[in-house]
Structures are given as C-alpha cells and as structure tokens.
Design a protein around this motif. Sequence first.
Motif, short mmCIF file in Angstrom:
data_model
loop_
_atom_site.label_atom_id
_atom_site.label_comp_id
_atom_site.label_asym_id
_atom_site.label_seq_id
_atom_site.Cartn_x
_atom_site.Cartn_y
_atom_site.Cartn_z
N LYS A 89 0.83 -1.21 0.00
CA LYS A 89 0.00 0.00 0.00
C LYS A 89 0.86 1.26 0.00
CE LYS A 89 -3.73 -2.36 2.37
NZ LYS A 89 -2.98 -3.60 2.56
N ILE A 90 1.92 1.27 0.80
CA ILE A 90 2.79 2.44 0.87
C ILE A 90 3.43 2.70 -0.50
CG2 ILE A 90 4.96 3.31 1.86
CD1 ILE A 90 4.09 1.85 4.50
N LYS A 91 3.90 1.66 -1.14
CA LYS A 91 4.56 1.82 -2.44
C LYS A 91 3.57 2.12 -3.57
CE LYS A 91 8.00 -1.05 -3.37
NZ LYS A 91 8.76 -2.32 -3.48
N GLY A 92 2.37 1.55 -3.49
CA GLY A 92 1.41 1.68 -4.58
C GLY A 92 0.46 2.85 -4.47
N ALA A 93 0.42 3.50 -3.32
CA ALA A 93 -0.54 4.59 -3.11
C ALA A 93 0.18 5.80 -2.52
CB ALA A 93 -1.67 4.12 -2.19
N LYS A 94 1.19 6.26 -3.19
CA LYS A 94 1.99 7.39 -2.69
C LYS A 94 1.10 8.59 -2.39
CE LYS A 94 6.44 6.04 -4.16
NZ LYS A 94 6.78 5.17 -3.11
N GLY A 95 1.31 9.16 -1.21
CA GLY A 95 0.54 10.32 -0.79
C GLY A 95 -0.75 9.98 -0.07
N PHE A 96 -1.09 8.70 0.01
CA PHE A 96 -2.34 8.31 0.64
C PHE A 96 -2.14 7.48 1.91
CE2 PHE A 96 -3.66 9.23 -3.72
CZ PHE A 96 -4.71 10.08 -3.47
N CYS A 97 -0.91 7.22 2.28
CA CYS A 97 -0.60 6.51 3.52
C CYS A 97 0.23 7.46 4.38
CB CYS A 97 0.18 5.23 3.23
SG CYS A 97 -0.73 4.03 2.25
N TRP A 98 -0.24 7.71 5.61
CA TRP A 98 0.38 8.70 6.48
C TRP A 98 0.65 8.12 7.86
CZ3 TRP A 98 1.50 13.81 5.15
CH2 TRP A 98 1.11 14.18 3.85
N VAL A 99 1.62 8.71 8.55
CA VAL A 99 1.93 8.32 9.91
C VAL A 99 2.06 9.57 10.78
CG1 VAL A 99 3.09 6.17 9.27
CG2 VAL A 99 4.45 8.27 9.56
N ALA A 100 1.87 9.37 12.08
CA ALA A 100 2.13 10.41 13.08
C ALA A 100 3.20 9.84 14.00
CB ALA A 100 0.87 10.71 13.87
N GLU A 101 4.22 10.66 14.24
CA GLU A 101 5.29 10.19 15.12
C GLU A 101 5.71 11.30 16.07
OE1 GLU A 101 8.71 9.01 12.83
OE2 GLU A 101 9.09 11.03 12.12
N ASN A 102 6.26 10.87 17.17
CA ASN A 102 6.78 11.78 18.18
C ASN A 102 8.20 11.34 18.51
OD1 ASN A 102 6.82 13.79 20.26
ND2 ASN A 102 6.45 12.16 21.74
N GLN A 103 9.16 12.15 18.16
CA GLN A 103 10.56 11.86 18.44
C GLN A 103 10.96 10.46 17.99
OE1 GLN A 103 10.96 12.81 22.62
NE2 GLN A 103 10.91 15.00 22.20
N GLY A 104 10.55 10.11 16.78
CA GLY A 104 10.91 8.83 16.19
C GLY A 104 10.02 7.66 16.57
N GLN A 105 9.07 7.88 17.48
CA GLN A 105 8.16 6.79 17.89
C GLN A 105 6.86 6.93 17.12
OE1 GLN A 105 6.67 6.93 21.91
NE2 GLN A 105 5.85 4.86 21.79
N LEU A 106 6.48 5.88 16.42
CA LEU A 106 5.23 5.89 15.66
C LEU A 106 4.04 5.84 16.63
CD1 LEU A 106 4.48 5.77 12.57
CD2 LEU A 106 3.90 3.40 13.02
N LEU A 107 3.14 6.82 16.49
CA LEU A 107 1.96 6.89 17.35
C LEU A 107 0.69 6.47 16.62
CD1 LEU A 107 2.58 10.34 19.11
CD2 LEU A 107 3.15 8.04 19.95
N ALA A 108 0.66 6.66 15.30
CA ALA A 108 -0.55 6.37 14.54
C ALA A 108 -0.21 6.22 13.07
CB ALA A 108 -1.57 7.49 14.72
N TYR A 109 -1.11 5.54 12.36
CA TYR A 109 -0.99 5.47 10.91
C TYR A 109 -2.37 5.46 10.28
CZ TYR A 109 -2.05 0.45 11.24
OH TYR A 109 -2.65 -0.76 11.49
N LEU A 110 -2.41 5.84 9.02
CA LEU A 110 -3.62 5.75 8.20
C LEU A 110 -3.20 5.23 6.83
CD1 LEU A 110 -6.57 6.20 7.41
CD2 LEU A 110 -6.05 8.62 7.08
#
Length: 176
Positions: free
Chosen positions: A44-65
């Motif tokens: 999905k990340i490779k095939g849908a550029k711009g449509f997969c997002w993450v939220a991180e805090n100081q390098g720690q992943l907190l969320a993804y869509l």
Amino acid sequence: MQGDVQQSLTIRPAQEGDVAAIFALQKQCYSEAFHENEIAFLSKIKGAKGFCWVAENQGQLLAYLMSVPVKTPYIPCLNMENYQQPDGADMLYLHDMAIVPHARGLGLKRRLLDKVLAHAQQAHFRQAILIAVQNSVPIWEKEGFSVVDASVLELGEVLQSYGSDAKLMSKTLFSI
C-alpha cells in the motif's frame, strides 16, 4: 505530557522504513482477525503514494492511516500483498487506521484524515469509503461518514470478508 507530544509531533507520508513499526502498532489496536502482514503494508505504501500517512513523536510511531485510490468493485482485502492503483480510480478507500492507546485524545485521527482527504480532493475523488470493524461506526459517523448498502457499490462480498458486523461507510468529498 500531551503538550510535549503536540509540540514535537510530526505528520508525514508513510515510508517503507515505517513498516515494522506499523506492523507492531496494528497488534496493539486490532484483534488478530484483522492483522495484516508487513508485505501488505509495504504494498500500500509503495502503490498509493501520498495516501498513507503516519504520526510520530521523536521517532516513535503513534498512529498510521493506510488509504488507497480505488475503483469499485476493486478494493483491497485484508493482507492484499500486491496493491496496484487501478486505472480510472475514482474514490479513496480508507483501509486501516490505528492510534496507540496512550496517544488517543491528541487529535491524531483528525490530523491524519485531514491530510489524506485533502490529497483525495486534489486528485478529484468525489467520495471516500471505508469498512468499519470492531464497532467503530460511531467513530466514523463523527467524521461525516454514513453507513451505506454495500450492494450499491457491488461490495457485498468484500464486506462479508471483514466479518458479520462490518459496515460499509461513505463520505462525499465534493459534489459535481
């Protein structure tokens, strides 16, 4: 704590290097029946550029869509390892969103949705769809999504693959 996180929070497109953290995060948020493997996330990340997002805090992943452009009745099922954006994609499918329990209440859902829906509108997608699982219909209704009849979009069979309580939901991004 929330103020510290908000100040150092980054919302950015998902990258291939995020897959291991995304894989681990999903295990904290979903029952085993909804776990996807790392290859499915990478696809999905490779095939849908711009449509997969993450939220991180100081390098720690907190969320993804994870979301992907689709054209019904083609939408990715769980663990689809070979996502390719279909020709003539005309809507956005919000496939998967997860937020670590300790980061809930920070507005991450809204921020991730704003990013991906803005990108969808720039792509002239009129509609966003999702399949609500684990009793999440009320959460998505607060974001303007409504339950729709899966047969209207020819997605009844796909919907059944997500379990008996899964609901297809839709949101109009703009009208013609």
